[in-house]
Design an enzyme around this catalytic site. Sequence first.
Site, PDB file in Angstrom:
ATOM      1  N   GLU A 218       0.857  -1.193   0.000  1.00  0.00           N
ATOM      2  CA  GLU A 218       0.000   0.000   0.000  1.00  0.00           C
ATOM      3  C   GLU A 218       0.892   1.243   0.000  1.00  0.00           C
ATOM      4  OE1 GLU A 218      -2.270  -0.520   3.584  1.00  0.00           O
ATOM      5  OE2 GLU A 218      -3.748  -1.830   2.627  1.00  0.00           O
ATOM      6  N   HIS A 221       0.262   3.635   3.112  1.00  0.00           N
ATOM      7  CA  HIS A 221       0.332   3.167   4.500  1.00  0.00           C
ATOM      8  C   HIS A 221       1.766   3.188   5.028  1.00  0.00           C
ATOM      9  CE1 HIS A 221      -0.977   0.478   7.919  1.00  0.00           C
ATOM     10  NE2 HIS A 221       0.332   0.264   7.924  1.00  0.00           N
TER      11      HIS A 221
END
Length: 238
Positions: A218, A221
């Site tokens: 991600e 993140h």
Amino acid sequence: MRAFKVFFSIAFFSVCFTSGQAQHAKNQPEKNISPTEKKILDQGLVNIQTVNPDILIELKYATADNFMKRNVYGDLTHAYLQPEMAKKLSQASVILQRTKPGFKLLVYDAARPNSVQYKLWDALDDLKIPVRQKTQYVADPKIGSNHNFGCAIDLTVVDEKGQPLDMGTKYDFFGPLAYPRSEQEMLKQGKLTSKQIANRNILRKAMTQAGFTVNTTEWWHFDGMSKKQARARYGIIK
């Protein structure tokens, strides 16, 4: 002389009163908070914007702009982190603005109640995500995500006009196109551009220099510490 003393007293009172108003305004985000946010504050977490007001907030799970297409945060509308995580994030903001004047961090998610983690986990079934792949996208709520300890942050970067940089995918995109580890492969296949990867690197540079680690699947993140450390140091956010 008497007139001067009266003037000085009035001026001094005015300064003190103005200072008090400024301090009250600074603490305003903590006033009239929701029951959910009060519980989070009672656990020792802090509102990110009281640490650094330059950081922008747009909690995706408090809107319908997420993979579940609905608001699952309810009365949670501010972004919270453990104090040391908020300090690191503030440092990342300073680093970003030093290297890219006018750019700002835009937070999509921060501390997340574990009750919401169950909703995210169950929603993957609706998307027909195989059980063996579920933990690739959402942490098992029985174990908890770093978000559930207030030690993870999801975010992006906006430019001088307040527009999010093009990162190649939206937030919450499931698949290799969002994976930092697959960027060069996606570039070779023509699915990502050099500019999109460069934009991701602007975010990564600021975050890693502030002490965060990159998530390999991600681009948005970042973790402030390992889950093992977070679990040992903090209680899970119910």
